[in-house]
Design an enzyme around this catalytic site. Structure first.
Site, PDB file in Angstrom:
ATOM      1  N   HIS A   1      41.326  34.765  37.066  1.00 18.93           N
ATOM      2  CA  HIS A   1      40.225  33.869  37.402  1.00 18.93           C
ATOM      3  C   HIS A   1      40.698  32.508  37.900  1.00 18.93           C
ATOM      4  CE1 HIS A   1      36.745  36.278  36.567  1.00 18.93           C
ATOM      5  NE2 HIS A   1      37.286  36.688  35.445  1.00 18.93           N
ATOM      6  N   GLU A   2      41.903  32.121  37.528  1.00 15.32           N
ATOM      7  CA  GLU A   2      42.442  30.851  38.012  1.00 15.32           C
ATOM      8  C   GLU A   2      42.918  30.954  39.455  1.00 15.32           C
ATOM      9  OE1 GLU A   2      42.397  27.971  36.681  1.00 15.32           O
ATOM     10  OE2 GLU A   2      41.965  28.327  34.579  1.00 15.32           O
ATOM     11  N   SER A   3      43.627  32.035  39.781  1.00 19.07           N
ATOM     12  CA  SER A   3      44.314  32.066  41.082  1.00 19.07           C
ATOM     13  C   SER A   3      44.326  33.414  41.790  1.00 19.07           C
ATOM     14  CB  SER A   3      45.775  31.654  40.865  1.00 19.07           C
ATOM     15  OG  SER A   3      46.434  32.634  40.070  1.00 19.07           O
TER      16      SER A   3
END
Length: 461
Positions: free
Chosen positions: A312-314
């Site tokens: 979800h971050e990257s």
């Protein structure tokens, strides 16, 4: 004797008058440009908002904040930020000598022009209609088309005033819905339009432009009010400071750095379109699984939770740099990286990013040790990783104040994370970290945990 007494009183009067005039002169002198340069610090008054000033993952941010910081750097000054509750308080604090400049767009009105010296880049704002872009649905392009339409506004707001006036101008027929300001703010209404929950809302064009970077499916082109001029301001006894800010603003609007700031807040998408593909082959989540396992094990974490965060971050892309400057596979902010011993050169190194992220998670785990249920604590940790611990602590404080359970996330602390974008709540005395766009963190926690459950069902620990 009587003449001597009168003479004595006269001397005392002159002395007290001199003291009073001296005090006033000192306030004036202590805030002129030369004195500011001597003390090496510019005291800036502002308001918390999505466009002016806020804290994001522990970093000071905001369009006005970054610009005033640029000006201060051009004068070799440090910046000290002081946040007020409203525009009236901002003006009062400035007049009392509690700050040198207001870095917030103050409306240029006849009354205020007698009290303030406006300076810097003049902003022209107006209200616009927020409407959802949908296939085969024509967009409204004329205010007369608002007749018969459902328009949602905050109750007792300037948007309600404007839509009421427009309704009168058109002879009636606009279906006006007034939403409770205690729980709904303009940015909530914009999100509701984007999600299709309501058809139309109103917002200032600068707020609309910023929110379009979050919601690609909204249209903000229909103006529904006259333009309103606004600018920064100083006291009337600070012409040198005003002149310096004006000169800087004139030159700065042509600079690459200014264009970069403008793009970051009002043009660059905060939700870049990336493939939402979940590919699990031969029991593998990503090419970094061995690193997740290696560093998660040291701290006693389930590596699949960290992998869910990384997705979800990257999307497992170590080259990603966010609009706010977060870098690498775990999207760590520069200040957080420095405080955890991660150099700027290593922020996009996958192994060092993962190792640092798990170190941060372990630290947050200790900070939330008062949340006894381990499963609940994970929600608090994820929220703090995404938002910064300060905003979560504010939400906990609000939860306690309003009699809910500070040990539980859903329906309790999560509710007040969402309300932290509302001035009614972020200006509360129990809050220390101001405005926050809580809906992002709320969504982040839900999405990471949902993916974690999916991975647990498909991949062995």
């Amino acid at each position: 004797m009587a003449r001597k007494a009168v003479y004595g009183l006269f001397i005392i009067f002159l002395f007290l008058s001199a003291c009073r005039s001296g005090k006033k002169e000192d306030i004036s002198k202590s805030n002129d440009l030369d004195s500011i340069r001597k003390k090496g610090e510019l005291t800036v008054l502002t308001l918390y908002s999505s466009t002016s000033y806020f804290l994001y993952r522990g970093e000071e941010m905001g369009y006005d904040y970054e610009l005033i910081k640029q000006f201060a750097e051009s004068e070799k000054l440090k910046v000290r930020m002081i946040v007020a509750e409203n525009i009236g308080k901002l003006v009062e604090m400035l007049q009392n000598g509690e700050g040198d400049i207001i870095a917030y767009d103050i409306p240029i009105t006849g009354d205020l022009k007698n009290q303030l010296l406006y300076c810097g880049q003049e902003m022209i704002t107006h209200q616009v209609l927020i409407q959802r872009i949908e296939k085969n649905k024509p967009l409204l392009r004329n205010v007369t088309e608002l007749i018969g339409k459902d328009i949602y506004v905050e109750k007792d707001s300037k948007y309600e005033t404007r839509i009421n006036n427009l309704n009168d101008e058109l002879g009636g027929g606009i279906l006006i819905h007034r939403m409770n300001k205690d729980t709904i703010i303009t940015e909530d209404l914009i999100e509701m339009v984007s999600n299709g929950k309501i058809p139309y809302a109103l917002a200032d064009n600068n707020i609309a432009r910023l929110n379009k970077t979050y919601y690609n499916n909204i249209d903000i082109k229909l103006n529904i009010s006259f333009p309103q001029r606004s600018a920064w301001a100083v006291r009337t006894d600070e012409p040198e400071l005003a002149k310096a800010v004006d000169e800087w603003a004139k030159n700065n609007t042509k600079s690459p750095k200014y264009k970069e700031i403008l793009k970051r807040y009002f043009e660059l998408s905060k939700n870049p379109l990336t493939p939402e593909v979940l590919s699990i082959k031969k029991g593998q989540i990503s090419i970094y699984d061995s690193l997740f396992k290696k560093y998660a094990k040291k701290q006693g974490w389930d590596w699949r939770l960290i992998a869910s965060q990384a997705y979800h971050e990257s999307r497992f892309d170590s080259s990603v740099v966010s609009w706010a400057g977060a870098k690498g596979i775990m999207q760590i902010m520069p200040r957080t990286a420095r405080s955890n011993g991660l150099s700027e050169a290593d922020m996009q190194n996958p192994e060092k990013s993962i190792a640092t992220a798990i170190k941060i998670m372990a630290s947050l785990d200790r900070s939330f040790s008062m949340v006894k249920d381990p499963e609940e604590r994970i929600k608090f940790i994820l929220a703090a990783y995404n938002a910064g611990i300060g905003h979560v602590l504010d939400a906990i404080a609000l939860t306690k104040k309003y009699g809910k359970d500070p040990q539980k996330w859903d329906g309790n602390v999560a509710e007040y994370i969402l309300l932290k974008s509302n001035p009614e709540y972020f200006n509360d005395e129990v809050c220390k970290f101001g405005y926050f766009r809580g809906r992002e963190t709320y969504s982040y926690v839900n999405k990471v945990l949902k993916l974690y459950e999916y991975y647990k069902g498909k991949i062995k620990a």
